[in-house]
Design a protein around this motif. Structure first.
Motif, short mmCIF file in Angstrom:
data_model
loop_
_atom_site.label_atom_id
_atom_site.label_comp_id
_atom_site.label_asym_id
_atom_site.label_seq_id
_atom_site.Cartn_x
_atom_site.Cartn_y
_atom_site.Cartn_z
N ILE A 373 0.85 -1.19 0.00
CA ILE A 373 0.00 0.00 0.00
C ILE A 373 0.89 1.25 0.00
O ILE A 373 1.61 1.50 0.97
N PRO A 374 0.87 2.05 -1.06
CA PRO A 374 1.73 3.23 -1.13
C PRO A 374 1.42 4.24 -0.04
O PRO A 374 0.27 4.42 0.38
N VAL A 375 2.45 4.90 0.44
CA VAL A 375 2.34 6.04 1.35
C VAL A 375 3.00 7.24 0.68
O VAL A 375 4.06 7.11 0.07
N THR A 376 2.37 8.41 0.80
CA THR A 376 2.83 9.59 0.09
C THR A 376 2.13 10.81 0.65
O THR A 376 1.12 10.70 1.34
N SER A 377 2.68 11.98 0.35
CA SER A 377 2.00 13.23 0.67
C SER A 377 1.11 13.71 -0.47
O SER A 377 0.47 14.75 -0.36
N ILE A 378 1.07 12.97 -1.57
CA ILE A 378 0.25 13.35 -2.72
C ILE A 378 -1.08 12.61 -2.63
O ILE A 378 -1.16 11.40 -2.86
N ALA A 379 -2.11 13.34 -2.28
CA ALA A 379 -3.44 12.74 -2.21
C ALA A 379 -3.97 12.46 -3.60
O ALA A 379 -3.54 13.07 -4.59
N ALA A 380 -4.92 11.54 -3.68
CA ALA A 380 -5.48 11.20 -4.99
C ALA A 380 -6.09 12.41 -5.68
O ALA A 380 -5.92 12.60 -6.88
N ASP A 381 -6.77 13.27 -4.92
CA ASP A 381 -7.42 14.41 -5.55
C ASP A 381 -6.48 15.58 -5.80
O ASP A 381 -6.88 16.61 -6.33
N SER A 382 -5.19 15.42 -5.42
CA SER A 382 -4.22 16.48 -5.72
C SER A 382 -3.39 16.16 -6.95
O SER A 382 -2.57 16.98 -7.38
N GLU A 383 -3.57 14.98 -7.53
CA GLU A 383 -2.85 14.66 -8.77
C GLU A 383 -3.50 15.41 -9.92
O GLU A 383 -4.70 15.29 -10.15
N THR A 384 -2.71 16.20 -10.63
CA THR A 384 -3.28 17.19 -11.56
C THR A 384 -2.95 16.95 -13.01
O THR A 384 -3.59 17.53 -13.88
N GLY A 385 -1.95 16.15 -13.32
CA GLY A 385 -1.52 16.03 -14.71
C GLY A 385 -1.60 14.63 -15.25
O GLY A 385 -1.44 13.65 -14.52
N SER A 407 6.59 8.49 -4.40
CA SER A 407 7.44 7.83 -3.41
C SER A 407 8.26 8.82 -2.61
O SER A 407 8.53 8.60 -1.42
N ASN A 408 8.70 9.90 -3.24
CA ASN A 408 9.64 10.83 -2.61
C ASN A 408 9.02 12.12 -2.12
O ASN A 408 9.66 12.87 -1.38
N TYR A 409 7.80 12.41 -2.54
CA TYR A 409 7.08 13.52 -1.91
C TYR A 409 6.33 12.94 -0.72
O TYR A 409 5.13 12.69 -0.74
N LEU A 410 7.10 12.73 0.35
CA LEU A 410 6.60 12.06 1.54
C LEU A 410 7.09 12.87 2.74
O LEU A 410 8.21 12.70 3.20
N SER A 411 6.25 13.81 3.14
CA SER A 411 6.56 14.78 4.19
C SER A 411 7.59 15.80 3.74
O SER A 411 7.43 16.99 3.97
N ILE A 412 8.66 15.34 3.11
CA ILE A 412 9.65 16.21 2.48
C ILE A 412 9.90 15.71 1.07
O ILE A 412 9.58 14.56 0.75
N PRO A 413 10.48 16.53 0.20
CA PRO A 413 10.90 16.03 -1.11
C PRO A 413 12.23 15.31 -0.96
O PRO A 413 13.30 15.92 -0.98
N SER A 414 12.18 14.00 -0.77
CA SER A 414 13.38 13.24 -0.45
C SER A 414 14.08 12.78 -1.72
O SER A 414 13.54 12.85 -2.82
N ASP A 415 15.30 12.29 -1.55
CA ASP A 415 16.05 11.77 -2.68
C ASP A 415 15.63 10.36 -3.02
O ASP A 415 15.59 9.97 -4.19
N CYS A 416 15.31 9.56 -2.00
CA CYS A 416 14.94 8.16 -2.21
C CYS A 416 14.15 7.70 -1.00
O CYS A 416 14.31 8.25 0.09
N PRO A 417 13.29 6.71 -1.15
CA PRO A 417 12.44 6.29 -0.03
C PRO A 417 12.85 4.98 0.63
O PRO A 417 12.12 4.49 1.48
N GLN A 418 14.00 4.41 0.23
CA GLN A 418 14.26 3.03 0.64
C GLN A 418 15.49 2.84 1.49
O GLN A 418 15.46 2.11 2.48
#
Length: 841
Positions: A373-385, A407-418
C-alpha cells in the motif's frame, strides 16, 4: 485543488493548558557513541501515554489537539483518531518546528455526565530519536489538549501534565524507526474499543523540555497519507528453499519449491513481486501458532542468474538484493498471537521497494492476503496532470516519474524512499519542482519544505545541501544545492501564481543573495567540496591527468581545473538567482526599489561572469571547459555570450551531442535544463532525438532495463552487466525533471509569462514531432482543466485540439499560423503538411 497554504495556518494555534510529557523509564541512547557507526539503530520500545477522566458535565462536542516528538498514533476509548494521517508528525527540523493535528473525537467519547473516557497515545522514535536525525532527541514525547464543550456552553480542557501515566516501552510495537522498520508483538495489549488499556508498569509522566521550537498546525498538502486506491496485490509469488550451483564466483541459484504465497514453513523464503517500485507499507492477513515470528524485508530488485559476483549480486539468483539499502534493517517483523487470522500493517515507519522477501520461524504461516500500500503526501485528488503519447516507452517513462514523485514527496521532497538516507536533498528538489507542479498540486507541500529550508539556513545566510537537517548533507556554499532556496519559491510562484511563498521566504532569500554576491561560491567551504553537476559524464583534461566533475569521484585534493569550473557554475547561479529575485521583487512587497536593486545585481553578475570566464580573444567560454555540455547550457540559458560567440557555442553544443551518438553527458544540474535550452535555441528536433534515445545514457535506457521508477544513475542495473558498483538508488526522481518539458513544450501548456504567473492567462504552444505521432495532455491548473492534444496524420498534416477553462485566456502559437488568443471552450485546428522543398539548382 488545495493549494491555499495560508488557510491551513489561519486557525487557532495549539491551545493552552498542556506540557510535553515523556516516560521517565524510556531507554535513552548512551552518550559518546558515533551516531553513524556505533549502535546505529534506535533504542527499543514505543512510549505509551494514558489518561482516564470522567466528564464533569454532559459533553456535546470534543476536539483533540495532538502533537508528538516521534511518529505517533492516538486513541480515544480504543478508537483511533486521525487514522488517515499516517506517520504523524512528519519530518521537520528537529529543534525548530513541529506540527500538530486537530481531530473531532465527539463520536468516540461517552458523553454523559460522569461517564469515564480513556485517552491513549503511542510515540515511537521516528524523525526524533533515530538515525535519520542523528539521534538528536533523547526521549519520545507527547503533547495534547482535549477540549470538551458542554451543553451549558462551558468548556473543559484536559491537557498533558503529570496526571497522565506513561511507560517507555508498552504495547505491541516493540521497536520502530524510519530506517529500522517495525517489530510488532501481537501477544502484547493494544487499544480496543470497550476495553481499558492495561496500565501495568505505568508511572506518572515527566515533563520533557527537549523541544522549544514552534508548534504549528500541519499545512494542507504536507501530511502523509495511505493511498489504498493504489494498493497492489502480488503479481508473482514463489517460495524457495536451498541453493544450487554456488561456487567461489557466484552465490548460486535459489531452488523453487512452489509458486504462490498461501503457506510458508520454517527454512523457506517467500519472494513476492508487486510489479511496482514505490514507498509503501505491507499489509498481511495471516495465521500461525502463538509465538511464531514472521519477518519480511523489502527489495527493489532480485539477484539474477546464478548470483554472479561479477554482476555485483549479493545473494543467489532469485533472492532479494539488499545492497542498495546500505545495511539498514528496514524490516517488518511480526510475532503471532495465535488463535486465528490476524491482520497487520506497520504504522510507525515506511519502506521502499517492489519485492518482499519473507521467512517464518516457530511454525507454519498461512497467508490469506498480502498487499503493498503506497504512502505519500500526494493525495489522490491532488494529482493534476496526465500525459500520453504515441510511444509506449515514453508513456512508461512518464509513469515512472509519477511513481518516483509519489514515493519521494513524503513529508519532504526526499532523494529516495528506501535506503539509509531519505533526506531532502536541495538540488534534487529544485530541478524537479517544475515537473512536480505539473504532476500534482504541490504548492502547499513546497511551502512546508521551504520552512524546513529557513529552519536550516545558516547564520551567514547559506542554505544547506539537505533540509530539514538530517544525518548527512549539512555542507554549505554548494552551488545548485543552496540555490534551491531561491529556485523553489520562484518556480512555485510562477506555476501556481500565489505570491505567498515568495513573501514568506523573501528575507531568507535576501540573506542568501547577499552571501552569494560576497563569496561568489569561492569561500573556503565552496572550494573544499562541491557536489557539482552530480553524476556528470563529462571530464576535464589537464596536463596531469583528469579531474572528475561531479559524482563520487570529486574528492580532495581537487584539481585546479575542477575548481575553475566550480567558480564558473557558482557565478552562473549568482546571475540566475539575481534575475529570479528581480522578478519576485514585484510581488514580495518591497516595491520597485527591490526590483531595481536586483536588476542591478544581475547586471553586476553578468559583467563578472563575462570578465572572469569569457575569453576576450574570441568571445567564447574559456578553453578549459568550452567543449563541455553543461557549461555551454548555462552560458546559452543565461545569455552570457554575445550573439556571434553564442551561435558558435550553440553549434559546438549540437556537435558535442551528435558526436556522442546523439546522447547527453550532463549530470543532475545540466540534464534538468538540457531540453529546454535546446528548444530555446530552435533545436526542438534535437531535443526530441535525445528524449527518444534508447542507448546509454538516456531517459529510455532504464525503461528498457525494466525500470518502474526513475533511477539515480542511468545504469544502476543493466541486463548486460547486472548491478552497478556502489549503492545506486532505483527510486530517485531527479532525472525525471524533463517531464516539465513534455508538458510545456511537447504538449505546449505553459504558465503565464507575465509578472503575475499562474494560469489565469497561459500559453498553448505545442511542438509536434512525427516520431512521437501523437500527444494528449491534461492539466488541472489552479484556474481549471487545460487540455492540449495533437496528432500527426498520414498525409503529413497535424490535427490539434484544445480546451481552455472558464475565466482564462490562452495565447495560441502553432507552426505556420499567426498567434491568437483562445477564449474558454474547445477549439480544433489542422495544420497542412508543408510543401515539398524545391529541388536545388
Amino acid at each position: 485543488m488545495k493549494n491555499d497554504f495560508s488557510t491551513a495556518l489561519s486557525g487557532d494555534g495549539f491551545p493552552d493548558g498542556s506540557i510535553w510529557i515523556s516516560a521517565a523509564d524510556s531507554a535513552v541512547r548512551p552518550d559518546g557513541l558515533d551516531p553513524l557507526k556505533d549502535k546505529a539503530e534506535a533504542e527499543d520500545g514505543t512510549a505509551c501515554f494514558l489518561k482516564t477522566f470522567r466528564n464533569p458535565k454532559p459533553v456535546v462536542s470534543a476536539e483533540w489537539t495532538v502533537a508528538g516528538l516521534g511518529v505517533f498514533r492516538v486513541f480515544a476509548n480504543g478508537r483511533e483518531a486521525g487514522a488517515d494521517d499516517v506517520l504523524k508528525p512528519g519530518f521537520t527540523h528537529y529543534a525548530k518546528t513541529k506540527y500538530f493535528f486537530r481531530y473531532d473525537v465527539t463520536p468516540m467519547l461517552a458523553a454523559e455526565e460522569g461517564a469515564a473516557n480513556e485517552l491513549c497515545a503511542f510515540v515511537s522514535a521516528g524523525w526524533w530519536r533515530d538515525k535519520i536525525v542523528l539521534f538528536r532527541g533523547k526521549r519520545s514525547a507527547f503533547r495534547a489538549v482535549l477540549r470538551l464543550r458542554h451543553a451549558d456552553g462551558t468548556e473543559t480542557r484536559i491537557g498533558t501534565d503529570a496526571t497522565w501515566l506513561a511507560r517507555g516501552a508498552a504495547g505491541p510495537v516493540t521497536h520502530a524507526a524510519i530506517f529500522d522498520g517495525e517489530d510488532f508483538d501481537a501477544r502484547l495489549p493494544f487499544p480496543v474499543p470497550g476495553r481499558p488499556f492495561p496500565a501495568d508498569g505505568f508511572a506518572p509522566a515527566a515533563e520533557n523540555r527537549e523541544f522549544s521550537g514552534e508548534l504549528l498546525p500541519m499545512p494542507a498538502g504536507a501530511g502523509v497519507l495511505l493511498r489504498r486506491d493504489l494498493a497492489m496485490e502480488p503479481r508473482e509469488a514463489r517460495v524457495w528453499r536451498g541453493v544450487e550451483g554456488a561456487d567461489s564466483a557466484r552465490f548460486g541459484r535459489t531452488v523453487e519449491v512452489r509458486t504462490g504465497f498461501e503457506t510458508l514453513s520454517p527454512g523457506e523464503t517467500l519472494v513476492v513481486d508487486f510489479g511496482q517500485n514505490c514507498a509503501a507499507v505491507p499489509e498481511f492477513e495471516f495465521s500461525a501458532p502463538r509465538g511464531a515470528v514472521f519477518t519480511a524485508r523489502p527489495a527493489e530488485m532480485l539477484n539474477d542468474g546464478f548470483g554472479e559476483k561479477s554482476r555485483n549480486c549479493d545473494g543467489p539468483g532469485g533472492s532479494a538484493h539488499f545492497a542498495e539499502y546500505r545495511n539498514v534493517r528496514t524490516r517488518a517483523r511480526y510475532v503471532f498471537a495465535g488463535g486465528g487470522v490476524e491482520t497487520w500493517r506497520p504504522t510507525f515507519t515506511f519502506y521502499g521497494g517492489r519485492y518482499l522477501s519473507a521467512t517464518v520461524e516457530g511454525g507454519e504461516a498461512r497467508i490469506r492476503a498480502v498487499r503493498w500500500i503506497p504512502v505519500t503526501s500526494i493525495a489522490a485528488d491532488s494529482e493534476t496532470g496526465s500525459l500520453e503519447t504515441g510511444v509506449p516507452d515514453l508513456d512508461k517513462f512518464v509513469s515512472n516519474v509519477t511513481w518516483s514523485q509519489r514515493s519521494n514527496y513524503l513529508s519532504i521532497p526526499s532523494d529516495c524512499p528506501q535506503r539509509g538516507e531519505r533526506l531532502g536533498w536541495t538540488a534534487d528538489t529544485q530541478i524537479f519542482a517544475k515537473a512536480a507542479s505539473y504532476n500534482a498540486d504541490s504548492c502547499g507541500f513546497l511551502r512546508k519544505w521551504m520552512r524546513d529550508m529557513r529552519d536550516s539556513q545558516q547564520p551567514d545566510g547559506a542554505f544547506p545541501g539537505v533540509a530539514p537537517a538530517g544525518m548527512i548533507g549539512d555542507a554549505v556554499h554548494q552551488f545548485g544545492w543552496g540555490d534551491a532556496g531561491v529556485i523553489v519559491p520562484y518556480t512555485a510562484w510562477r506555476h501556481f501564481g500565489d505570491p505567498a511563498i515568495v513573501r514568506e521566504n523573501w528575507a531568507a532569500m535576501e540573506r542568501y543573495l547577499a552571501l552569494v554576491e560576497e563569496t561568489k561560491f569561492e569561500s573556503p567551504q565552496a572550494m573544499a567540496h562541491q557536489w557539482a553537476d552530480w553524476l556528470s559524464l563529462e571530464k576535464l583534461e589537464t596536463c596531469s591527468g583528469r579531474a572528475y566533475v561531479g559524482g563520487v569521484k570529486n574528492v580532495p585534493p581537487v584539481k585546479e581545473d575542477a575548481l575553475e569550473l566550480w567558480r564558473y557554475f557558482g557565478a552562473c547561479y549568482w546571475l540566475w538567482d539575481a534575475r529570479m529575485m528581480a522578478e519576485m521583487a514585484s510581488v514580495a512587497g518591497g516595491g520597485g526599489g527591490d526590483v531595481r536593486r536586483y536588476r542591478e545585481m544581475a547586471a553586476r553578475a553578468l559583467a563578472y561572469v563575462r570578465k572572469r570566464f569569457v575569453d576576450p580573444a574570441d568571445g567564447l567560454l574559456e578553453p578549459l571547459f568550452r567543449d563541455m555540455q553543461t557549461p555551454a547550457l548555462f552560458a546559452l540559458k543565461l545569455g552570457i555570450l554575445e550573439p556571434g560567440p553564442a551561435a558558435a557555442a550553440r553549434d559546438a553544443l549540437f556537435a558535442s551531442i551528435r558526436e556522442h551518438g546523439t546522447r547527453l553527458k550532463t549530470g543532475f544540474l545540466g540534464t534538468a535544463m538540457l531540453l529546454d535550452v535546446l528548444t530555446d535555441l530552435g533545436a526542438t528536433d534535437l531535443a526530441y532525438s535525445l528524449l527518444l534515445q534508447h542507448e546509454w545514457p538516456s531517459w529510455l535506457y532504464p525503461v528498457d532495463q525494466g525500470a518502474t521508477t526513475i533511477w539515480e544513475s542511468w545504469d544502476a542495473w543493466t541486463r548486460e552487466k547486472g548491478f552497478a558498483p556502489g549503492d545506486r538508488s532505483l527510486n530517485h526522481y531527479a532525472y525525471g525533471a524533463i517531464v516539465a518539458w513534455m508538458y510545456g513544450t511537447m504538449a505546449g501548456i505553459r504558465e503565464n509569462p507575465g509578472p503575475e504567473g499562474g494560469f489565469r492567462r497561459f500559453a498553448l504552444a505545442p511542438h509536434p514531432d512525427p516520431r512521437v505521432g501523437r500527444c494528449t495532455a491534461r492539466y488541472r491548473s489552479p484556474c481549471g482543466v487545460i487540455e492540449s492534444s495533437w496528432r500527426c496524420e498520414s498525409d503529413g498534416s497535424v490535427a490539434f485540439a484544445f480546451a481552455v477553462p472558464a475565466g482564462t485566456t490562452a495565447s495560441l502559437v502553432l507552426p505556420g499560423l499567426p498567434p491568437r488568443d483562445l477564449h474558454p471552450g474547445r477549439h480544433e485546428f489542422r495544420i497542412p503538411a508543408p510543401p515539398p522543398a524545391a529541388p536545388r539548382p
